[in-house]
Scaffold this active site. Structure first.
Site, PDB file in Angstrom:
ATOM      1  N   GLU A 435     -11.537  26.276 -74.773  1.00 54.36           N
ATOM      2  CA  GLU A 435     -11.747  26.315 -76.198  1.00 54.36           C
ATOM      3  C   GLU A 435     -12.438  25.027 -76.655  1.00 54.36           C
ATOM      4  O   GLU A 435     -12.051  23.930 -76.275  1.00 54.36           O
ATOM      5  CB  GLU A 435     -10.400  26.485 -76.898  1.00 54.36           C
ATOM      6  CG  GLU A 435     -10.528  26.634 -78.378  1.00 54.36           C
ATOM      7  CD  GLU A 435      -9.906  25.475 -79.116  1.00 54.36           C
ATOM      8  OE1 GLU A 435      -8.983  24.847 -78.577  1.00 54.36           O
ATOM      9  OE2 GLU A 435     -10.362  25.203 -80.235  1.00 54.36           O
ATOM     10  N   ASP A 508      -6.049  23.326 -75.547  1.00 58.81           N
ATOM     11  CA  ASP A 508      -5.341  22.082 -75.831  1.00 58.81           C
ATOM     12  C   ASP A 508      -3.834  22.298 -75.800  1.00 58.81           C
ATOM     13  O   ASP A 508      -3.351  23.381 -76.111  1.00 58.81           O
ATOM     14  CB  ASP A 508      -5.728  21.556 -77.225  1.00 58.81           C
ATOM     15  CG  ASP A 508      -7.162  21.042 -77.248  1.00 58.81           C
ATOM     16  OD1 ASP A 508      -7.717  20.821 -76.155  1.00 58.81           O
ATOM     17  OD2 ASP A 508      -7.713  20.876 -78.350  1.00 58.81           O
ATOM     18  N   ASP A 510      -1.563  21.734 -77.785  1.00 54.45           N
ATOM     19  CA  ASP A 510      -0.950  21.592 -79.110  1.00 54.45           C
ATOM     20  C   ASP A 510      -0.808  22.971 -79.757  1.00 54.45           C
ATOM     21  O   ASP A 510      -1.087  23.989 -79.132  1.00 54.45           O
ATOM     22  CB  ASP A 510      -1.793  20.646 -79.987  1.00 54.45           C
ATOM     23  CG  ASP A 510      -3.211  21.175 -80.193  1.00 54.45           C
ATOM     24  OD1 ASP A 510      -3.485  22.321 -79.782  1.00 54.45           O
ATOM     25  OD2 ASP A 510      -4.037  20.440 -80.765  1.00 54.45           O
ATOM     26  N   ASP A 512      -2.478  24.494 -82.137  1.00 53.77           N
ATOM     27  CA  ASP A 512      -3.714  25.265 -82.243  1.00 53.77           C
ATOM     28  C   ASP A 512      -4.096  25.870 -80.900  1.00 53.77           C
ATOM     29  O   ASP A 512      -4.512  27.026 -80.826  1.00 53.77           O
ATOM     30  CB  ASP A 512      -4.871  24.379 -82.725  1.00 53.77           C
ATOM     31  CG  ASP A 512      -4.724  24.039 -84.205  1.00 53.77           C
ATOM     32  OD1 ASP A 512      -3.919  24.718 -84.879  1.00 53.77           O
ATOM     33  OD2 ASP A 512      -5.399  23.094 -84.660  1.00 53.77           O
TER      34      ASP A 512
END
Ligand code: TSJ
Length: 645
Positions: A435, A508, A510, A512
């Site tokens: 991403e 990632d 996290d 998101d």
């Protein structure tokens, strides 16, 4: 002399002066211990849990015969299992030919299940259906107690060998059968039971056996579940629709028996675009379908068209609604019970008894037509929904043809942003879906170009749970995945055209990143299910932290590991602890050595043991209803970092 009888000879069996029939029994059970996989499929955790189902199935048969309404399964604190029912108790009288009790026959003879008693349907003897003797052979100990006619009978075995005679040990006013066993750690790779795994299957059995109460107790941590559904598969449909929005409240339900085939069907529609149809034969989830499923599908399509024409909801000269049209948003459970089920297919989960098709077709046609007549507002909703599906399908067909034509024009060209690998053999190729552009750039520099391809995704990935196919195919991110994978979607899906044997989602670490990962997985689950079923999808695990101390670097993948590392190396003199927020913060060398180097990386394989559980999770995470999502995230946020869906 066979391998098995040689082994039997080598052991001290003959020294104990067994007679002919006992030697046969021991040879049989010895065979089970030599090749357990042949009898229970596997000696992993899956096989371990299978032992419980084998025993429980015998008690379920007693319930189906109408003599038992409660089964209690207990995981003891030492990971042994007890199963108790309140049935008639296994017959304790001496078998005239064999000279031993029926109890001993059940536990020491292969395939003894269902040999006596006769009549009715049996769920034991199904998929593996190997019976209690196989559980006995694979248990360090097994104790059976029968509560019958005021007495408690008891017998003990060890690794399939009879240790004590069946003897009366007590008085009782209870009735039933009790079994206590310890899976043999010489056989099983894993001997720790999972409460959740047992609960899942016992719940399914409870849905499929209406009125039967199944208790599951876990004495390791004082947990319990009570699984009891008076409505049977009707409540199963409610459960599947839990996180979805049903378009009418009433559930269609029928139970009937024709030609000794017992048929139960329940269905309801929700406002989504996907279909969930679960078919069972003798409580086995027939994931490959079969004659009961074809009978149901044929009846549903026929009945809805007939009803629509009769009540002028469909025009006389309109095209008929197709099966796909009438199944959009459908949730259905089909359960048949037959005397002699025959299973075929790769996983032996396709019902092939030909007589079943017309029986299911006739029963569903008759009762469902009647249901629509009795509930005209529901009939109208179903026809309207099917018509919408038909129109959308036309639009999707055009969109798909456009995509096909475009790819043809492109001459099979891959998406511009795909950095493909040089290797052409899919078996040796892997694709990283990354991403964001900067992370994509790092990954392109970090990879081994020979075998690793990179597909960077940028911008919004559509939530496929909320859109129909025509819109989904309009989404550039999704199109680039379809083109890069090469295997098509839905009915066009072809595993042979898949261009990579591993597809690795790298986002990632996290919130998101987790969201994007779920969007990608939802798409794959809904449109390329076999990719997930066959274990081709993986999740990359980038490190969360880098700890530096005296010129050494430590990459750390979880908070727990951070604690451990800090304890190991000591907290003094630590230079920085760097928390990685995104993949883009790592330079290509770091990304390679921590996340992409096949020799060192950690990949999580995405698995789908249970289609209903997976469906519930995706509907919940991606659907409209906020409440269940909030509850789920509250419940799991504390414990789970990566959902192993
Ligand atoms: F198989 C088993 F031993 F593992 C087992 C069997 C385990 C458990 C927990 C329960 C049972 C079981 C068997 N419960 N109930 C029965 N019933 C019979 O075996 C039975 C009783 C009576 C008659 C009859 O015709 O009178 C027939 C049968 C098959």
């Amino acid at each position: 002399m066979s391998e098995i009888s040689k082994l039997v000879q080598k052991s001290d069996i003959e020294a104990k002066e067994y007679d002919e029939s006992q030697i046969q029994i021991l040879e049989g059970l010895e065979a089970v211990r030599i090749r357990p996989g042949m009898y229970i499929g596997t000696t992993t955790s899956k096989g371990l849990h299978h032992l419980v189902y084998e025993i429980v199935d015998n008690a379920v048969d007693e319930a189906l015969a109408g003599f038992c309404n409660e089964i209690t399964v207990t995981i003891k604190s030492d990971n042994t299992i007890t199963v108790m029912d309140n049935g008639r108790g296994i017959p304790t009288g001496i078998h005239p030919q064999k000279g031993i009790s029926a109890v001993e026959v059940v536990f020491t003879t292969l395939h003894a299940g269902g040999k006596f008693g006769g009549g009715g349907y049996k769920v034991s003897g199904g998929l593996h259906g190997v019976g209690a003797s196989v559980v006995n052979a694979l248990s360090e100990f097994l104790i059976v107690k029968v509560y019958q006619d005021g007495k408690v009978y008891k017998q003990e075995y060890s690794r399939g060998e009879t240790i004590t005679k069946l003897e009366v040990v007590d008085k009782t006013n209870l009735r039933g059968t009790f079994v206590h066993f310890k899976p043999d750690d010489e056989i099983f790779e894993e001997t720790v039971y999972s409460f959740d795994v047992l609960k899942q299957r016992l719940q399914e059995i409870a849905f499929l056996t209406k009125g039967l109460k199944i208790n599951l107790l876990d004495e390791r941590e004082d947990k319990k579940a009570t699984l009891h559904y008076e409505g049977g598969i009707k409540e199963f449909v409610t459960y599947i629709n839990d996180n979805k929005t049903a378009i009418f409240d009433k559930i269609f339900y029928v139970e009937d028996t024709k030609d000794d085939i017992n048929v139960e069907v329940a269905l309801q529609y929700n406002d989504s675009y996907t279909e969930i149809t679960q078919a069972y034969a003798n409580n086995i989830n027939t994931i490959e379908g079969g004659t009961h499923l074809s009978g149901f599908k044929s009846a549903l399509t026929k009945t809805i068209n007939e009803y629509g024409k009769k009540f002028n909801l469909l025009k006389e000269n309109d095209k008929n609604l197709t099966g796909d049209d009438v199944r959009e948003g459908l949730v259905a459970v089909i359960s048949v019970k037959i005397g002699d089920p025959k299973f075929e297919g790769q996983t032996k989960t396709k019902l092939t008894n030909s007589e079943v098709k017309s029986v299911v077709d006739n029963i569903v046609s008759e009762y469902f037509y009647y249901f629509l007549e009795e509930n005209p507002s529901i009939g109208k909703l179903i026809i309207e929904k099917s018509l919408m599906a038909a129109r959308a399908r036309d639009a999707a067909k055009k969109a798909r043809e456009l995509v096909r034509r475009k790819t043809a024009l492109d001459n099979g060209r891959m998406p511009g942003k795909l950095a493909d690998c040089l290797e052409k053999d899919p078996e040796k190729s892997e694709l990283y879906i990354v991403e964001g552009d900067s992370a994509g750039g790092s990954a392109k520099n970090a990879r081994t170009p020979k075998t690793q391809a990179i597909l960077p995704l940028r911008g919004k990935i559509l939530n496929v749970e909320k859109s129909r196919l025509d819109k989904i195919l309009g989404n550039e991110q999704i199109r680039s995945m379809i083109t890069a994978f090469g295997c098509g979607i839905n009915e066009d899906f072809d595993m042979l055209k898949l261009r990579y044997h591993k597809i690795i989602i790298m986002t990632d670490a996290d919130v998101d990143g987790a969201h994007i990962r779920t969007l990608i997985l939802t798409f794959m689950y809904r449109y390329m299910t076999p990719l997930i079923e066959s274990g081709k999808i993986y999740i990359a695990q980038p490190p969360l932290y880098k700890v530096e101390k005296s010129k050494k670097e430590y990459y750390v993948y979880s908070d727990l590991e951070l604690e451990n590392v800090l304890n190991d190396i000591g907290r003094d003199g630590i230079k920085p602890i760097q928390r990685y927020k995104g993949l883009g913060e790592m330079n290509p060398e770091q990304l390679w050595s921590t996340t992409m180097d096949p020799a060192k990386r950690i990949l999580l394989k995405v698995t789908m043991e249970d289609a209903i559980a997976a469906d519930r999770v995706f509907s919940m995470l991606m659907g409209d209803k906020v409440e269940p999502r909030r509850d789920f995230i509250r419940e799991y946020a504390k414990t789970v970092e990566v959902l192993d869906i």
